[in-house]
Motif scaffolding. Structure first.
Motif: not given
Length: 400
Positions: A221-250
């Motif tokens: 199998r050939v595999i790639t694991r793209p990373i896109k979307g960044t926030r500080p590693a805090t509880a609030q940062g996690r919530r912001e990343l998961l809720a960000s429509a801009k980050e998810r679309a990107e």
């Protein structure tokens, strides 16, 4: 010029450490045997020349689709694999894309491979005898205002319909004196560094703490694991990343690009998204990662693989060639050792990380790069701050 042979029998494990993605069974048990170097401007197709070099040294790179048939046990003096580095510039050549400014570290080849022979006895680490490491002040290649202006230029290009997304990267360098080996090992040991390691030649040494898989081939199998979307590693940062429509679309835009890259490979079966927008931690930051894969049903060589995935979609943009034209026009300094590929070519697998979170020491200065993906909804100052956040752990590790 292409160099097919180099010095024989010199261990590369000390004082710097193991190369990125080297198998545990090989670490501290392998000797550098031969090297391959290709620089921007050299003649020939770097993907084909590299493949010929590796195949000539016994590595099965002409057909990667049958990796599950190649597992073997290494005896003393046998070829156990090769470390590989491919610059963003070399990736542009392979993709037929426009080249940007030259690298600020011209001593580093744009393609560099080291073939290793295996020994059952561990190589003893040499004692560090160099002078004390001292790092000077960092100097950025552009100001915050210039970086922000580049972001606005990308947003204007998106509004014109030239591109959908472009990754904009900045460079910084700092003078140093003394032995860089301990500082580079600290970079390679940063938390979340899936490809943590060091690769070096006589005049330079690079260290990576990359968390991102550009491409892996294993068990057919050939595999790639793209990373896109960044926030500080805090509880609030996690919530912001998961809720960000801009980050998810990107993020989804890059996942689609990577799906297309894998689908262009000859001999691949259906491409699937195994995991979408999973949140992982890298050195104090949350980042969103997806997993995209496909079976290799036909003959696929390393040259085909590199042409399909280099330069990586998450550090270029979409459409890829149009994004690379924007990058060439906007970035004042070449990407050097960053935003390329580095990792391991083995008998039974290929594992190449994207050379983000990567630094290089050239004898007088240490260089680092950081950036982020720009979309129509990007805020210029926020993008500048995000790049600084990504560079922060690298600078801290170097100065410790």
């Amino acid at each position: 010029m292409v160099h097919g042979t180099g010095s024989v029998g010199h261990p590369v494990t000390a004082p710097f450490g193991a190369p990125p993605a080297a198998p545990t069974a090989c670490q501290a048990r392998h000797h550098a045997l031969r090297t391959f170097r290709w620089h921007r401007g050299d003649p020939g197709d770097p993907a084909e020349l590299l493949s010929g070099f590796l195949a000539g040294n016994g590595l099965p790179v002409r057909n990667l689709g049958r990796t599950d048939d190649k597992k073997k046990t290494f005896g003393d003096g046998t070829i156990c694999g090769a470390a590989l580095y491919v610059s963003a510039d070399a990736g542009c050549v392979m993709a037929g894309a426009e080249l940007g400014p030259p690298s600020p570290v011209p001593c580093v080849p744009d393609v560099y491979a080291v073939v290793y022979e295996h020994f059952s006895k561990k190589v003893e680490k040499s004692v560090q005898t160099g002078s004390e490491w001292k790092l000077g002040a960092w100097q950025d290649s552009w100001t915050r205002a210039e970086h922000a202006h580049a972001v606005e230029q990308v947003r204007a290009a998106i509004a014109r319909g030239d591109v959908y997304q472009v990754n904009v990267v900045g460079h910084a360098a700092a003078p140093y004196t003394g032995d860089p080996s301990a500082a580079l090992r600290r970079v390679a040991a940063l938390a979340g560094a899936r490809y943590g390691g060091v690769l070096r030649d006589e005049a330079w040494a690079l260290a990576t703490a990359s968390p991102e898989t550009l491409v892996e081939v294993r068990d057919g199998r050939v595999i790639t694991r793209p990373i896109k979307g960044t926030r500080p590693a805090t509880a609030q940062g996690r919530r912001e990343l998961l809720a960000s429509a801009k980050e998810r679309a990107e993020h989804i835009m890059i996942v689609d690009l990577e799906r297309n890259d894998l689908a262009r490979l000859p001999g691949t079966g259906p491409v699937r998204v195994d995991e979408l927008f999973a949140v992982r931690e890298w050195s104090g930051l949350w980042q969103a990662e997806s997993v995209v894969s496909a079976p290799l049903d036909g003959d696929v060589g390393l040259a085909d693989l590199l042409r399909a995935v280099c330069p990586g979609g998450s550090v270029t943009g979409a459409p890829k060639l149009a994004a690379l034209a924007q990058i060439a026009a906007l970035e004042p300094v070449g990407r050097g050792v960053s935003m390329g590929a580095l990792g391991w070519i083995g008998h039974d697998h290929v594992d190449l990380g994207l050379s983000i979170r990567t630094v290089v020491a050239d004898g007088t200065r240490v260089h680092a790069w950081a950036g982020g993906g720009i979309t129509a909804d990007s805020d210029a100052i926020a993008e500048v701050d995000e790049a600084a956040a990504k560079a922060g752990p690298l600078r801290s590790a170097l100065s410790s």
